[in-house]
Motif scaffolding. Structure first.
Motif, PDB file in Angstrom:
ATOM      1  N   LEU A 512       0.823  -1.209   0.000  1.00  0.00           N
ATOM      2  CA  LEU A 512       0.000   0.000   0.000  1.00  0.00           C
ATOM      3  C   LEU A 512       0.855   1.257   0.000  1.00  0.00           C
ATOM      4  O   LEU A 512       0.589   2.210  -0.745  1.00  0.00           O
ATOM      5  CB  LEU A 512      -0.925  -0.006   1.225  1.00  0.00           C
ATOM      6  N   VAL A 513       1.888   1.259   0.821  1.00  0.00           N
ATOM      7  CA  VAL A 513       2.782   2.418   0.891  1.00  0.00           C
ATOM      8  C   VAL A 513       3.495   2.615  -0.440  1.00  0.00           C
ATOM      9  O   VAL A 513       3.604   3.744  -0.949  1.00  0.00           O
ATOM     10  CB  VAL A 513       3.797   2.238   2.039  1.00  0.00           C
ATOM     11  N   LEU A 514       3.979   1.522  -1.034  1.00  0.00           N
ATOM     12  CA  LEU A 514       4.693   1.630  -2.305  1.00  0.00           C
ATOM     13  C   LEU A 514       3.787   2.178  -3.406  1.00  0.00           C
ATOM     14  O   LEU A 514       4.177   3.085  -4.159  1.00  0.00           O
ATOM     15  CB  LEU A 514       5.241   0.260  -2.705  1.00  0.00           C
ATOM     16  N   ALA A 515       2.576   1.628  -3.508  1.00  0.00           N
ATOM     17  CA  ALA A 515       1.667   2.078  -4.570  1.00  0.00           C
ATOM     18  C   ALA A 515       1.231   3.524  -4.352  1.00  0.00           C
ATOM     19  O   ALA A 515       1.184   4.319  -5.309  1.00  0.00           O
ATOM     20  CB  ALA A 515       0.446   1.157  -4.627  1.00  0.00           C
ATOM     21  N   GLY A 517       2.886   5.812  -2.792  1.00  0.00           N
ATOM     22  CA  GLY A 517       4.042   6.652  -3.075  1.00  0.00           C
ATOM     23  C   GLY A 517       4.234   6.879  -4.562  1.00  0.00           C
ATOM     24  O   GLY A 517       4.522   8.008  -5.005  1.00  0.00           O
ATOM     25  N   VAL A 518       4.056   5.818  -5.352  1.00  0.00           N
ATOM     26  CA  VAL A 518       4.180   5.953  -6.808  1.00  0.00           C
ATOM     27  C   VAL A 518       3.153   6.938  -7.354  1.00  0.00           C
ATOM     28  O   VAL A 518       3.476   7.817  -8.173  1.00  0.00           O
ATOM     29  CB  VAL A 518       4.020   4.566  -7.472  1.00  0.00           C
ATOM     30  N   LEU A 519       1.915   6.814  -6.907  1.00  0.00           N
ATOM     31  CA  LEU A 519       0.862   7.681  -7.421  1.00  0.00           C
ATOM     32  C   LEU A 519       1.035   9.124  -6.954  1.00  0.00           C
ATOM     33  O   LEU A 519       0.714  10.068  -7.695  1.00  0.00           O
ATOM     34  CB  LEU A 519      -0.508   7.137  -6.992  1.00  0.00           C
ATOM     35  N   VAL A 520       1.562   9.313  -5.746  1.00  0.00           N
ATOM     36  CA  VAL A 520       1.837  10.671  -5.279  1.00  0.00           C
ATOM     37  C   VAL A 520       2.946  11.300  -6.115  1.00  0.00           C
ATOM     38  O   VAL A 520       2.875  12.479  -6.490  1.00  0.00           O
ATOM     39  CB  VAL A 520       2.206  10.663  -3.785  1.00  0.00           C
ATOM     40  N   LEU A 521       3.976  10.525  -6.428  1.00  0.00           N
ATOM     41  CA  LEU A 521       5.049  11.039  -7.293  1.00  0.00           C
ATOM     42  C   LEU A 521       4.495  11.436  -8.659  1.00  0.00           C
ATOM     43  O   LEU A 521       4.933  12.428  -9.264  1.00  0.00           O
ATOM     44  CB  LEU A 521       6.145   9.986  -7.453  1.00  0.00           C
ATOM     45  N   ALA A 529       3.018   9.390 -16.610  1.00  0.00           N
ATOM     46  CA  ALA A 529       1.866   8.491 -16.437  1.00  0.00           C
ATOM     47  C   ALA A 529       2.243   7.051 -16.747  1.00  0.00           C
ATOM     48  O   ALA A 529       1.856   6.130 -16.018  1.00  0.00           O
ATOM     49  CB  ALA A 529       0.723   8.951 -17.337  1.00  0.00           C
ATOM     50  N   TRP A 530       3.000   6.814 -17.825  1.00  0.00           N
ATOM     51  CA  TRP A 530       3.345   5.443 -18.169  1.00  0.00           C
ATOM     52  C   TRP A 530       4.245   4.826 -17.109  1.00  0.00           C
ATOM     53  O   TRP A 530       4.144   3.630 -16.810  1.00  0.00           O
ATOM     54  CB  TRP A 530       4.002   5.365 -19.550  1.00  0.00           C
ATOM     55  N   GLY A 531       5.125   5.642 -16.504  1.00  0.00           N
ATOM     56  CA  GLY A 531       5.988   5.132 -15.436  1.00  0.00           C
ATOM     57  C   GLY A 531       5.193   4.756 -14.202  1.00  0.00           C
ATOM     58  O   GLY A 531       5.426   3.705 -13.585  1.00  0.00           O
ATOM     59  N   ALA A 532       4.230   5.608 -13.845  1.00  0.00           N
ATOM     60  CA  ALA A 532       3.397   5.314 -12.680  1.00  0.00           C
ATOM     61  C   ALA A 532       2.528   4.081 -12.941  1.00  0.00           C
ATOM     62  O   ALA A 532       2.359   3.222 -12.062  1.00  0.00           O
ATOM     63  CB  ALA A 532       2.521   6.513 -12.344  1.00  0.00           C
ATOM     64  N   ILE A 539       3.867  -3.550  -8.761  1.00  0.00           N
ATOM     65  CA  ILE A 539       3.562  -3.749  -7.336  1.00  0.00           C
ATOM     66  C   ILE A 539       2.430  -4.760  -7.171  1.00  0.00           C
ATOM     67  O   ILE A 539       2.521  -5.694  -6.362  1.00  0.00           O
ATOM     68  CB  ILE A 539       3.194  -2.398  -6.695  1.00  0.00           C
ATOM     69  N   VAL A 540       1.356  -4.591  -7.940  1.00  0.00           N
ATOM     70  CA  VAL A 540       0.234  -5.531  -7.855  1.00  0.00           C
ATOM     71  C   VAL A 540       0.677  -6.928  -8.295  1.00  0.00           C
ATOM     72  O   VAL A 540       0.313  -7.934  -7.678  1.00  0.00           O
ATOM     73  CB  VAL A 540      -0.946  -5.035  -8.719  1.00  0.00           C
ATOM     74  N   GLY A 541       1.473  -6.986  -9.356  1.00  0.00           N
ATOM     75  CA  GLY A 541       1.931  -8.276  -9.847  1.00  0.00           C
ATOM     76  C   GLY A 541       2.798  -9.013  -8.850  1.00  0.00           C
ATOM     77  O   GLY A 541       2.623 -10.221  -8.620  1.00  0.00           O
ATOM     78  N   VAL A 542       3.762  -8.310  -8.243  1.00  0.00           N
ATOM     79  CA  VAL A 542       4.637  -8.952  -7.241  1.00  0.00           C
ATOM     80  C   VAL A 542       3.823  -9.413  -6.041  1.00  0.00           C
ATOM     81  O   VAL A 542       4.036 -10.509  -5.495  1.00  0.00           O
ATOM     82  CB  VAL A 542       5.751  -7.972  -6.810  1.00  0.00           C
ATOM     83  N   ASP A 543       2.864  -8.590  -5.634  1.00  0.00           N
ATOM     84  CA  ASP A 543       2.006  -8.934  -4.499  1.00  0.00           C
ATOM     85  C   ASP A 543       1.237 -10.233  -4.768  1.00  0.00           C
ATOM     86  O   ASP A 543       1.307 -11.196  -3.994  1.00  0.00           O
ATOM     87  CB  ASP A 543       1.042  -7.780  -4.241  1.00  0.00           C
ATOM     88  N   LEU A 544       0.506 -10.274  -5.868  1.00  0.00           N
ATOM     89  CA  LEU A 544      -0.316 -11.442  -6.163  1.00  0.00           C
ATOM     90  C   LEU A 544       0.528 -12.663  -6.511  1.00  0.00           C
ATOM     91  O   LEU A 544       0.195 -13.788  -6.130  1.00  0.00           O
ATOM     92  CB  LEU A 544      -1.274 -11.115  -7.315  1.00  0.00           C
ATOM     93  N   TRP A 545       1.620 -12.459  -7.228  1.00  0.00           N
ATOM     94  CA  TRP A 545       2.506 -13.572  -7.580  1.00  0.00           C
ATOM     95  C   TRP A 545       2.998 -14.258  -6.305  1.00  0.00           C
ATOM     96  O   TRP A 545       3.009 -15.490  -6.209  1.00  0.00           O
ATOM     97  CB  TRP A 545       3.667 -13.059  -8.412  1.00  0.00           C
TER      98      TRP A 545
END
Length: 846
Positions: A512-515, A517-521, A529-532, A539-545
């Motif tokens: 949650l903190v990582l995601a 932080g990315v969106l705040v940046l 936008a493409w980087g975010a 982040i979602v992929g690593v989490d679910l994987w």
């Protein structure tokens, strides 16, 4: 408030980046390529190492299908009747002959399972979310999230193939629904028909029903919006096209559903079951059976913290009997979904929000009886399905759609005008609140887990105590040492469970903190936008994987194919040799008690015609035979008459049974093959009939030691023609000449009118009898079997499986499929031609 039935608001000008310079086709190809690569990487052993995923249901299906597979290899045709499962039942391995788009996917399904269908699923969600938002990264994140929500690898791992296929086509059904709402066109209705037909053809009507309920809840919100915004005529038109599409889809899926609907009336999930405790909504199973695997309210927290209730298998401590694993989506997806419902004020977001709420409440089953009991009683087909937890698969679909909308909200700069400073970004604050709310809930649970979770399975202390007493039978239950041992073991279990929960809670908070932080940046213009978007995807992929690998590890894969994984024991070989010597299929049946409950094991069905088996929708009449005549699940031996009636020549057991002789003894396993010499042949003549109308009285009569099945046949209604008793001087012979799953032929020779009993399961919706080529009626005999009246003389008697519903269904499906596909191609062609014919001025106006 904007309506989801309206065209999406055009996107504002974007910064010139490498992503915006790519063509639309390249962007889509790149996103779909990412999804494909991730799917290939996760299921690499199945694709690149030649291994197979062998879930229990996959093995069960293969065992049940063995006779139909052998028949196909021999004749090139697929049999619709399987004589090796529960004495014989229809549609165990049904093949659809009508060609539709899913047949294109099926061309690579076997070689690329499960990646082929997983890619179809993720691509569908991607296209759906892109259509709703026009945001590639929203579609990408949503597609990945639904494809890797923990439920998907779990059902793949255990072999719920039809469920997985139905879920793979669900996004296309929703996409066609959304397109029709927005465009109110015949093309939309036809596309909806085609998509819904594909989902129906997956042969998992439960998922289709649940998808339909999601769309109904969404439509209710759209109807409220249409009424408030004076759009009722437009919605009425869209609804009309959707209704037409629904009717056409049912016609396109008439093969196999017309025959399946007919079969349902005779199955434990149909009208017969309603007599025995089913609901009032059209015939189904009883409330208790239907509500098994109701999802505990607290378990909804597993959407955010995977091991909140201990994961699956032996670690699970929730209220269900057991479960394979949680329905995990992750805190990031939940925060984005919440952001969409809160800040994206459209009827679309609110419709999906109601869908999440409604399907989650349905999943609670008996824990939300105030809702589910009325639905069970009055809504058609609601009582036909068991396992309310399955609703959460559709809840997850709605949540990932909302998450895509929420991410689109977070990545848009529409509201930023002029030279606003970073601190005045109107979307940063809601973003932080949404992520902060989910973070705060998880943090509170992490800091004080015992305030909400007790980490103890219902009645667990009692089970521990009983286990200790079984190990120490001479110890009193009131012994203080027993109580102390129970407390110590319980404390150890709780400590382990609390530790697993703490670890996963910390994990969720980190993502949650990582995601966030990315969106705040991104909101501060530090990231493009493409980087975010790619960062959130990672982040979602690593989490679910990370969570998915707990349920799709190396132990799920096998170097053998499914057929090779079905064990063959020495006693199986003995029985198969006897079967071959007797003439093959149709000579006798086998009851296998060697592995416990014969109604929960499909393995014997792979080797021989099985009195038992495993199937979720067996014939209700056969269930009555098991429960009230054979009585195989009781403490005593099975009823001898019941074994005789069903042509049960051999019984595999661990101890000898009354009325049997030991024919073989397995040295390695100790299993006995018992021969039942009193078993009736597959077809025989009797000279006496009795009418017993009451089922209970007939069960009692059939169980009675005084009943002689070779002499008397019990009927539920009298015959029109008389029969003559058989004595020592009578001629009454029946010889089987031919046996195939769908066709049986006997030569019958009798010197007087007699009654012929076929030791075959009675199923009036498909089996027909012919005497010397002329049709004759089949009478239900001895509660379960078939019988026909035979006049004096020598005759050829045939029984053929010829279900009219199957024949009509195939004709209807072919006709409607050609109609719908042809109309779609024609309308699409007209649209393309108009676009090509439009001049520059027309294009600018458009």
């Amino acid at each position: 408030m904007a309506s989801s039935a309206q065209t999406p608001t055009p996107r504002t000008a974007q910064a010139d980046t490498f992503w915006t310079r790519l063509s639309p086709t390249t962007r889509h190809a790149g996103c779909l390529g990412i999804l494909l690569v991730v799917a290939l990487a996760f299921y690499a052993p199945a694709v690149f190492e030649g291994k197979t995923i062998q879930g229990t249901d996959t093995v069960t299906f293969r065992a049940n299908a063995q006779v139909t597979v052998e028949h196909h290899q021999k004749t090139g045709e697929w049999a619709r009747w399987a004589p090796n499962v529960f004495g014989g039942m229809p549609y165990v391995n049904e093949k659809i002959s009508v060609l539709q788009l899913d047949d294109v996917v099926n061309l690579v399904r076997g070689a690329a399972w499960p990646v082929s269908l997983l890619f179809v699923l993720m691509a569908g969600v991607y296209l759906l979310v892109f259509y709703l938002t026009r945001n590639h990264f929203s579609g990408l994140v949503s597609g990945l999230a639904f494809g890797f929500t923990t439920y998907i690898p779990i059902i793949i791992g255990v072999g719920h193939g039809t469920k997985f296929v139905a879920l793979a086509y669900a996004p296309y059904v929703v996409l066609a629904f959304a397109y029709t709402l927005r465009n109110s066109s015949l093309l939309g209705g036809l596309l909806f028909a085609g998509a819904l037909a594909l989902q129906l053809r997956a042969n998992h009507p439960q998922i289709v029903f649940y998808t339909g309920m999601l769309l109904l809840l969404w439509w209710i919100v759209e109807a409220i919006g249409a009424w408030r915004e004076d759009r009722v005529p437009e919605l009425a038109t869209s609804t009309g096209w959707l209704a037409l599409g629904t009717v056409l889809s049912l016609a396109m899926a008439a093969e196999p559903y017309l025959a399946r609907y007919q079969y349902k009336q005779y199955s434990v999930r149909g009208g017969a079951a309603a007599v025995n405790g089913g609901g009032a909504g059209g015939g189904g199973m009883g409330w208790t059976a239907a509500m098994r695997w109701s999802h505990g309210p607290g378990e909804l927290f597993t959407f955010i913290v995977a091991d909140a209730f201990g994961g699956g298998g032996q670690t699970y401590w929730g209220p269900k009997t057991f479960t394979e694993g949680p329905h995990y989506l992750g805190g990031v997806i939940m925060a984005l979904a919440g952001l969409a419902v809160w800040r994206v004020r459209t009827w679309l977001a609110w419709g999906l929000g109601l869908g999440v709420l409604g399907t989650a409440l349905f999943a609670l089953g008996k824990y939300a009886a105030w809702l589910n009991w009325p639905m069970f009683q009055y809504v058609p087909f609601f009582d036909a399905f068991r396992g309310p937890e399955m609703w959460l698969s559709i809840t997850a679909l709605a949540l990932v759609l909302l998450a895509g909308i929420g991410l689109d909200y977070a990545l848009r700069r529409k509201e930023q005008q002029g030279r606003r400073t970073q601190s005045t970004d109107p979307r940063q604050r809601p973003l932080l609140i949404a992520f902060g709310a989910v973070f705060g809930i998880v943090a509170l649970m992490w800091l004080a887990p015992n305030t909400v979770l007790d980490f103890e399975k219902p009645n667990e202390q009692q089970r521990i105590r009983q286990a200790l007493l079984r190990e120490n039978p001479n110890v009193s239950p009131k012994n203080p040492r027993v109580q102390q041992a129970v407390r110590q073991q319980m404390q150890k279990q709780k400590q382990q469970r609390r530790g697993a929960f703490t670890t996963d809670a910390q994990r969720t908070m980190l993502f949650l903190v990582l995601a966030a932080g990315v969106l705040v940046l991104y909101r501060r213009k530090t990231l493009p936008a493409w980087g975010a978007g790619l960062a959130v995807l990672a982040i979602v992929g690593v989490d679910l994987w990370g969570v998915d690998t707990r349920y799709m590890g190396d132990e799920r894969y096998s170097a053998q194919d499914v057929e090779q994984s079905i064990p063959t024991y020495s006693f199986d070989q003995f029985i198969k040799e006897r079967q071959k010597k007797a003439g093959g299929l149709g000579r006798f049946r086998v009851l296998s008690l060697a592995e416990g409950d014969p109604t929960s094991k499909a393995r014997p069905s792979y080797h021989y015609e099985n009195v038992g088996g495993y199937h979720g929708a067996k014939l209700q009449r056969y269930q009555d035979y098991l429960d009230h005549i054979l009585q195989v699940t009781g403490s005593g031996p099975p009823n001898e008459n019941a074994l005789d009636l069903l042509n049960t020549r051999y019984v595999a057991a661990r101890q000898q049974l009354p009325g049997t002789e030991v024919a073989y003894r397995s040295q390695e396993s100790g299993v006995l093959v018992l021969e039942n010499t009193d078993a009736v042949p597959r077809g025989f003549l009797v000279g006496t009939t009795e009418v017993v109308e009451d089922p209970t009285q007939m069960w009692s009569r059939l169980r009675s030691a005084s009943f002689e099945p070779r002499q008397t046949a019990l009927l539920s209604a009298p015959l029109d023609q008389p029969v003559t008793p058989i004595d020592s001087g009578s001629t009454a012979e029946a010889t089987m000449e031919h046996y195939e799953p769908e066709e049986i032929r006997w030569t019958v020779n009798t010197d007087a009118p007699r009654f012929f009993v076929a030791s075959e399961v009675y199923y009036p919706a498909g089996w027909n009898a012919y005497l010397d080529g002329e049709p004759i009626p089949i009478h239900r005999t001895d509660y379960l079997l078939r019988g026909v009246h035979v006049p004096a003389g020598e005759h050829t008697l045939e029984m053929r499986f010829e279900p009219k519903a199957d024949r009509y269904g195939t004709w209807i499906a072919w006709t409607s499929t050609i109609l719908v596909y042809g109309a779609v191609l024609m309308l699409a062609g007209i649209r393309v031609r108009r676009q090509r014919g439009a001049g520059p001025e027309d294009e600018e106006a458009a």
